[in-house]
Design an enzyme around this catalytic site. Structure first.
Site, PDB file in Angstrom:
ATOM      1  N   GLU A  45       0.845  -1.196   0.000  1.00  0.00           N
ATOM      2  CA  GLU A  45       0.000   0.000   0.000  1.00  0.00           C
ATOM      3  C   GLU A  45       0.876   1.240   0.000  1.00  0.00           C
ATOM      4  O   GLU A  45       1.682   1.451   0.911  1.00  0.00           O
ATOM      5  CB  GLU A  45      -0.912   0.016   1.236  1.00  0.00           C
ATOM      6  CG  GLU A  45      -1.735   1.286   1.365  1.00  0.00           C
ATOM      7  CD  GLU A  45      -2.484   1.386   2.691  1.00  0.00           C
ATOM      8  OE1 GLU A  45      -2.787   2.523   3.101  1.00  0.00           O
ATOM      9  OE2 GLU A  45      -2.761   0.342   3.322  1.00  0.00           O
ATOM     10  N   ARG A  49       0.005  10.482   0.538  1.00  0.00           N
ATOM     11  CA  ARG A  49       0.378  11.530   1.485  1.00  0.00           C
ATOM     12  C   ARG A  49       1.506  12.400   0.955  1.00  0.00           C
ATOM     13  O   ARG A  49       1.957  13.324   1.637  1.00  0.00           O
ATOM     14  CB  ARG A  49       0.788  10.916   2.823  1.00  0.00           C
ATOM     15  CG  ARG A  49      -0.311  10.078   3.464  1.00  0.00           C
ATOM     16  CD  ARG A  49       0.132   9.523   4.795  1.00  0.00           C
ATOM     17  NE  ARG A  49      -0.774   8.497   5.288  1.00  0.00           N
ATOM     18  CZ  ARG A  49      -0.621   7.839   6.422  1.00  0.00           C
ATOM     19  NH1 ARG A  49       0.425   8.117   7.200  1.00  0.00           N
ATOM     20  NH2 ARG A  49      -1.478   6.894   6.782  1.00  0.00           N
ATOM     21  N   LYS A 133     -10.914  -2.010   6.950  1.00  0.00           N
ATOM     22  CA  LYS A 133      -9.701  -1.577   7.643  1.00  0.00           C
ATOM     23  C   LYS A 133     -10.110  -1.049   9.013  1.00  0.00           C
ATOM     24  O   LYS A 133     -11.019  -0.214   9.111  1.00  0.00           O
ATOM     25  CB  LYS A 133      -9.025  -0.480   6.820  1.00  0.00           C
ATOM     26  CG  LYS A 133      -7.864   0.223   7.518  1.00  0.00           C
ATOM     27  CD  LYS A 133      -7.305   1.312   6.611  1.00  0.00           C
ATOM     28  CE  LYS A 133      -6.183   2.087   7.282  1.00  0.00           C
ATOM     29  NZ  LYS A 133      -5.558   3.076   6.394  1.00  0.00           N
TER      30      LYS A 133
END
Length: 213
Positions: A45, A49, A133
């Site tokens: 993943e 950001r 998640k």
């Protein structure tokens, strides 16, 4: 179980730990991903950001054989679409909005939606989600909290992420409702900046082995 859920499970079941990466430079993305794949961690993943994230996802998707690259920290439909266009095989969000759910419905690429409370889990289940998640895992109550959800919210599997370390990962992986954990410890910033890919591979090997310990 829908096709997208099956596709998501096929990726998450590859390994006990999904590396959660913050990539500052595209140039490091390919050797970093290769080091993780060499250590047995194929599902990766890359979080949105940084400005380099989308280009990093595309580079890994195009050039790293065996990698199943996904995009994390997806907050809206625009980011969802951009991540899919870059080559993401799965999408991860820290929480859930109707905009994200609509984007997921319109896409062939599966969403791993974020949830932290029973109400959020129940709302997602009503939308047809069975894999979520749990974020931020440690701050939201840790393994003990997640264990308490297993009975009243049966049939839901989680990938807890947030503050998890190699020491606490086993606590989560021992739970019946946990399929894998997300972790950044397999790619420490110092090793990435030093280009010590052999050390990253060794950390990946150790993380992969958590499935059998």
């Amino acid at each position: 179980m829908g096709k997208k859920t099956e596709a998501l499970l096929a990726i998450l079941q590859l390994q006990p730990v999904v590396p959660v990466l913050v990539v500052d430079r595209v140039a490091t993305a390919i050797p970093l991903a290769r080091a993780l794949v060499d250590g047995g961690l194929k599902a990766i993943e890359i979080t949105l950001r940084t400005d380099a994230a989308l280009d990093a996802i595309k580079a890994v998707a195009d050039e790293v054989e065996g990698a199943e690259v996904g995009a994390g920290t997806i907050l809206n439909a625009r980011q969802y679409e951009a991540a899919v266009k870059a080559g993401s095989r799965f999408i991860v969000s820290p929480g859930t909005t109707q905009e994200l759910l609509d984007a997921a419905t319109q896409s062939e690429v599966p969403l791993l939606p974020g949830a932290a409370t029973p109400s959020e889990v129940m709302a997602l289940r009503e939308e047809g989600y069975a894999v979520m998640k749990f974020f931020p895992a440690e701050q939201a109550g840790g393994a003990a909290y997640l264990k308490s959800l297993a009975s009243p919210l049966g049939g839901i599997s989680f990938c807890p992420t947030g503050g998890i370390t190699v020491k606490t990962a086993k606590d989560y992986l021992s739970l019946p409702n946990v399929i894998c954990v997300g972790g950044s410890w397999v790619a420490p910033k110092a090793l990435v900046e030093a280009g010590d890919w052999a050390a990253v591979t060794e950390l990946a090997v150790q993380a992969k082995a958590l499935a059998t310990t």
